[in-house]
Design a protein around this motif. Structure first.
Motif, PDB file in Angstrom:
ATOM      1  N   ASP A  34       0.820  -1.215   0.000  1.00  0.00           N
ATOM      2  CA  ASP A  34       0.000   0.000   0.000  1.00  0.00           C
ATOM      3  C   ASP A  34       0.849   1.259   0.000  1.00  0.00           C
ATOM      4  OD1 ASP A  34      -2.472  -1.308  -0.111  1.00  0.00           O
ATOM      5  OD2 ASP A  34      -2.466  -1.625   2.054  1.00  0.00           O
ATOM      6  N   ASP A  35       2.036   1.152  -0.545  1.00  0.00           N
ATOM      7  CA  ASP A  35       2.916   2.303  -0.760  1.00  0.00           C
ATOM      8  C   ASP A  35       3.120   2.379  -2.272  1.00  0.00           C
ATOM      9  OD1 ASP A  35       5.819   3.242  -1.419  1.00  0.00           O
ATOM     10  OD2 ASP A  35       5.371   4.108   0.550  1.00  0.00           O
ATOM     11  N   PRO A  36       2.647   3.432  -2.916  1.00  0.00           N
ATOM     12  CA  PRO A  36       2.684   3.489  -4.380  1.00  0.00           C
ATOM     13  C   PRO A  36       4.057   3.226  -4.990  1.00  0.00           C
ATOM     14  CG  PRO A  36       1.375   5.292  -3.521  1.00  0.00           C
ATOM     15  CD  PRO A  36       2.010   4.617  -2.339  1.00  0.00           C
ATOM     16  N   GLU A  37       5.099   3.795  -4.411  1.00  0.00           N
ATOM     17  CA  GLU A  37       6.433   3.611  -4.975  1.00  0.00           C
ATOM     18  C   GLU A  37       6.915   2.177  -4.807  1.00  0.00           C
ATOM     19  OE1 GLU A  37      10.899   5.415  -4.425  1.00  0.00           O
ATOM     20  OE2 GLU A  37       9.210   6.747  -4.090  1.00  0.00           O
ATOM     21  N   ASP A  38       6.741   1.624  -3.614  1.00  0.00           N
ATOM     22  CA  ASP A  38       7.145   0.234  -3.373  1.00  0.00           C
ATOM     23  C   ASP A  38       6.339  -0.731  -4.239  1.00  0.00           C
ATOM     24  OD1 ASP A  38       9.067   0.933  -1.511  1.00  0.00           O
ATOM     25  OD2 ASP A  38       7.806   0.483   0.228  1.00  0.00           O
ATOM     26  N   ASP A  39       5.039  -0.511  -4.323  1.00  0.00           N
ATOM     27  CA  ASP A  39       4.191  -1.392  -5.122  1.00  0.00           C
ATOM     28  C   ASP A  39       4.580  -1.337  -6.599  1.00  0.00           C
ATOM     29  OD1 ASP A  39       2.914  -2.061  -2.789  1.00  0.00           O
ATOM     30  OD2 ASP A  39       1.082  -0.937  -3.221  1.00  0.00           O
ATOM     31  N   TYR A  40       4.882  -0.150  -7.096  1.00  0.00           N
ATOM     32  CA  TYR A  40       5.303  -0.014  -8.490  1.00  0.00           C
ATOM     33  C   TYR A  40       6.593  -0.804  -8.732  1.00  0.00           C
ATOM     34  CZ  TYR A  40       6.340   2.068 -13.017  1.00  0.00           C
ATOM     35  OH  TYR A  40       6.600   2.261 -14.353  1.00  0.00           O
ATOM     36  N   ASN A  41       7.533  -0.698  -7.817  1.00  0.00           N
ATOM     37  CA  ASN A  41       8.792  -1.440  -7.958  1.00  0.00           C
ATOM     38  C   ASN A  41       8.572  -2.954  -7.902  1.00  0.00           C
ATOM     39  OD1 ASN A  41      10.416   0.834  -8.320  1.00  0.00           O
ATOM     40  ND2 ASN A  41      10.634   1.131  -6.128  1.00  0.00           N
ATOM     41  N   ILE A  42       7.642  -3.388  -7.062  1.00  0.00           N
ATOM     42  CA  ILE A  42       7.318  -4.818  -6.985  1.00  0.00           C
ATOM     43  C   ILE A  42       6.750  -5.287  -8.321  1.00  0.00           C
ATOM     44  CG2 ILE A  42       5.737  -6.495  -5.935  1.00  0.00           C
ATOM     45  CD1 ILE A  42       6.070  -4.851  -3.301  1.00  0.00           C
ATOM     46  N   ILE A  43       5.850  -4.499  -8.881  1.00  0.00           N
ATOM     47  CA  ILE A  43       5.271  -4.847 -10.189  1.00  0.00           C
ATOM     48  C   ILE A  43       6.373  -4.949 -11.233  1.00  0.00           C
ATOM     49  CG2 ILE A  43       3.823  -3.998 -12.085  1.00  0.00           C
ATOM     50  CD1 ILE A  43       2.045  -4.918  -9.914  1.00  0.00           C
TER      51      ILE A  43
END
Length: 75
Positions: free
Chosen positions: A51-60
């Protein structure tokens, strides 16, 4: 997951995904529908998001890169 499953599902988007991995575009900003489709795809496969946009984007992006490399699309 079968490597062909990822390629089959995102076949028409492979150039965009490759460009995103290389930092040439931002999937979330430039292609939000594709980003949401990727998010659902990985959530369905048990990938945990924070639920952290930057972390989630990197995971994707990390998962996309791994799937593209595994399928031989991206080296």
């Amino acid at each position: 997951m079968s490597k062909t499953q990822f390629v089959a599902k995102f076949k028409k988007d492979l150039p965009k995904l490759t460009n995103a991995i290389e930092g040439q575009l931002d999937l979330e900003a430039d292609h939000p529908r594709l980003y949401q489709k990727l998010t659902r795809f990985y959530e369905d496969r048990g990938v945990q998001f924070y639920d952290d946009p930057e972390d989630d984007y990197n995971i994707i992006l990390d998962n996309v890169e791994a799937d593209l490399v595994e399928s031989g699309v991206y080296l």
